[in-house]
Write an enzyme that holds these catalytic residues in place. Structure first.
Site, PDB file in Angstrom:
ATOM      1  N   CYS A  81      20.261 -27.806 -20.148  1.00  8.27           N
ATOM      2  CA  CYS A  81      20.209 -26.375 -20.448  1.00  8.27           C
ATOM      3  C   CYS A  81      21.058 -26.026 -21.669  1.00  8.27           C
ATOM      4  O   CYS A  81      20.756 -25.072 -22.396  1.00  8.27           O
ATOM      5  CB  CYS A  81      20.650 -25.566 -19.235  1.00  8.27           C
ATOM      6  SG  CYS A  81      19.560 -25.763 -17.804  1.00  8.27           S
ATOM      7  N   ASP A 175       2.672  -4.505 -22.830  1.00  6.70           N
ATOM      8  CA  ASP A 175       2.407  -3.664 -21.658  1.00  6.70           C
ATOM      9  C   ASP A 175       3.121  -4.186 -20.413  1.00  6.70           C
ATOM     10  O   ASP A 175       2.813  -3.781 -19.298  1.00  6.70           O
ATOM     11  CB  ASP A 175       0.910  -3.532 -21.408  1.00  6.70           C
ATOM     12  CG  ASP A 175       0.228  -4.887 -21.221  1.00  6.70           C
ATOM     13  OD1 ASP A 175       0.904  -5.921 -21.328  1.00  6.70           O
ATOM     14  OD2 ASP A 175      -0.988  -4.904 -20.972  1.00  6.70           O
TER      15      ASP A 175
END
Length: 589
Positions: A81, A175
């Site tokens: 990570c 959206d």
């Protein structure tokens, strides 16, 4: 207000573009909202309020009609990570220029994330990268947000009463609807080149009412139509009427198919000011540098080279990363026995949702190669299962053809390959003839195409809401280990072709991690190309679990924690190679 109306108008233009009404607006309606609480493509993103490294945010308000890329990681101070957050920071200026907002989701405290950021910046500075992490890292120590995004099993907890995160990537359109998602295991780093390619493809599709073929923009490099060179071409969305096709795309080309169906409609795309990302060429170029796959990597041709027999390597009957890898990837504060217990809980979803580590559902079905019992067919084998919403669709046609081109490569690595389609068997047989014709009959489809006309298999795999069976199914790529557990999943929308080069990279990484007891950093094997330690280049290095692994070196970080170790793996004879290698830098179809 006027400003709000203008904002809505600009969002509509950015999202729908100036294309035909039967294009993106009609296509978007094919995705129906889920009724079972699952987060699927077309669903509106969950909203939440949380603390971040950049202050407190309300997620929906923060999105502000932008495209958004949200990626998660299980905890701070973990090596894979660390490389991923840094690589995402490197591409963030490009994402900003495309109108994207970027955010990371962590199940650590804010204090840990802030301290971890210093380690990430220092690590990338060690090989000359002036890194700026100017996006928020969202703190979710209770896993409350992770549950909203379907990343964790709400009924399975570790010894601390907490759930284990998936490492997910979500892309949301302006959206606020989910358009793309992938889930990678903790030991396989994600590739930012492929994420940029997906972002390019999504924006192009929604602005111009087109769909990108498999491995776009490296597609159709040898196709000429009416004297036009079609490399990098795109397909018209299936919802675009022929009248609108003639009006809005006057230069489009309708390809004749043996089925007589009109669905392969190609056109040139306007790609804007920057060239679209091509992660495939970079990956395969790096493979060639490593000498993994021989001279066959230099070019891709659909003409010949697909008939070679692969020498299949025999793999262990069961798959699991080394115990040391499990412990190392989650930090040294927990012993291996605790981690094994934690992951066993995670590996047994209790709510019926198929997650990484779960045994994939069994089924029997008719296929183009005969009747199949899935668990018997994949017993002891690495497996890749592709899903498709329907036959006679342009993107899926290019994908099955390129998958046939890649088949010898995957078979040489010991993989079984199957495709799942929501069609009757007879339709699949007719479609198969179309695919072969589109690739000039220079390929053989040697893998089974599975018929799922009643969508029972798709429902069992969570690809579709059982109460909205007529909705668009997700287009999954599922990587399954020899013990039948799900290891990695990719979910692409119907308008974005999957990238066979990223599929090959992920397959290589999964097998390498299994056999060597290592993890692969972000963008492997193109990682750490400018890092040198003790005069030795660390290009393509991996993250070993054992301190005494080969030439492993521990890197010093500001936090003083020893979690960033790198080592080389001698790749010679480690990745099985086909007799006739067909790995590619581009797709000819």
């Amino acid at each position: 207000t006027f400003s709000h109306a203008r904002s809505v108008f600009l969002t509509h233009m950015r999202f729908f573009g100036g294309g035909p009404p039967t294009g993106t607006p009609a296509f978007s309606k094919l995705y129906q909202s889920s009724t079972d609480g699952r987060l699927r493509h077309g669903d509106i993103s969950p909203d939440f309020e949380a603390d971040t490294t950049k202050g407190r945010i309300r997620f929906h308000r923060w999105m502000q009609n932008h495209w958004v890329l949200l990626f998660s990681h299980p905890r701070a101070f973990t090596p894979v990570c660390t490389t991923e957050v840094g690589e995402m920071a490197k591409i963030n200026p490009i994402l900003k220029s495309m109108g994207f907002k970027l955010a990371a989701l962590s199940c650590d405290s804010i204090d840990n994330d802030i301290e971890w950021e210093k380690d990430i910046v220092a690590h990338f500075a060690s090989f000359g990268v002036d890194l700026k992490i100017d996006f928020p890292m969202i703190s979710d120590p209770s896993r409350r947000i992770g549950m909203q995004f379907d990343m964790v099993d709400p009924n399975r907890k570790d010894e601390e009463g907490l759930n284990v995160f998936l490492r997910s990537v979500f892309i949301f359109s302006p959206d606020k609807k989910l358009r793309f998602s992938v889930n990678y295991p903790w030991y396989v780093g994600r590739d930012t080149g492929e994420l940029l390619r997906a972002c390019d493809a999504l924006q192009l599709s929604y602005c111009q009412s087109v769909a990108t073929p498999a491995s776009w923009p490296d597609n159709h490099s040898t196709l000429n139509c009416d004297g036009k060179h079609m490399e990098g071409c795109v397909c018209l969305l299936s919802t675009v009427s022929q009248q609108d096709a003639d009006m809005f795309f006057p230069d489009h080309v309708d390809l004749d198919m043996p089925s007589g169906k009109l669905y392969m409609r190609l056109t040139r795309a306007q790609t804007g000011d920057h060239a679209p990302a091509s992660s495939g060429r970079r990956y395969l170029s790096r493979c060639a540098d490593q000498g993994w796959c021989g001279a066959g990597l230099c070019s891709w041709s659909c003409m010949g080279g697909t008939q070679g027999r692969a020498s299949v390597e025999h793999f262990p009957s069961s798959y699991a990363p080394h115990d040391a890898v499990r412990s190392y990837l989650f930090g040294s504060s927990r012993d291996a026995q605790t981690i094994r217990h934690q992951l066993q809980l995670h590996f047994e979803s209790s709510d019926g949702v198929l997650r990484l580590g779960d045994i994939v559902p069994d089924f029997t079905a008719q296929t183009t190669l005969g009747r199949m019992s899935f668990h018997s067919w994949i017993e002891g084998k690495w497996t890749i299962l592709f899903s498709h919403p329907a036959a006679f669709t342009p993107v899926c046609t290019t994908e099955l053809g390129t998958l046939a081109l890649l088949f010898a490569e995957l078979r040489g690595r010991g993989f079984r390959v199957g495709t799942l389609s929501c069609d009757e068997l007879q339709d699949l047989l007719v479609w198969k003839a179309d695919i072969l014709a589109h690739f000039e009959n220079a390929i053989r489809i040697q893998f089974p195409m599975i018929a799922d006309a009643d969508r029972s298999i798709s429902i069992k795999y969570g690809m579709i809401d059982p109460k909205t069976k007529n909705a668009m199914t997700s287009r999954d790529v599922l990587f399954i280990g020899p013990d039948k557990t799900l290891l990695l999943s990719m979910k692409y929308p119907d308008n974005v072709g999957r990238n066979v080069h990223e599929i090959l990279r992920a397959a290589d990484a999964l097998q390498l991690c299994s056999r060597e007891g290592v993890a692969t950093p972000a963008c492997w094997p193109r990682n750490h190309e400018k890092l040198a330690v003790q005069g030795k280049s660390m290009a393509g290095a991996v993250i070993p679990a054992r301190r005494n692994y080969g030439d492993a070196v521990a890197l010093k970080l500001p936090s003083g924690r020893e979690y960033m170790r790198l080592a080389h793996v001698d790749m010679k004879d480690r990745l099985p190679v086909c007799a006739n290698c067909i790995s590619a830098t581009r797709i000819d179809a």
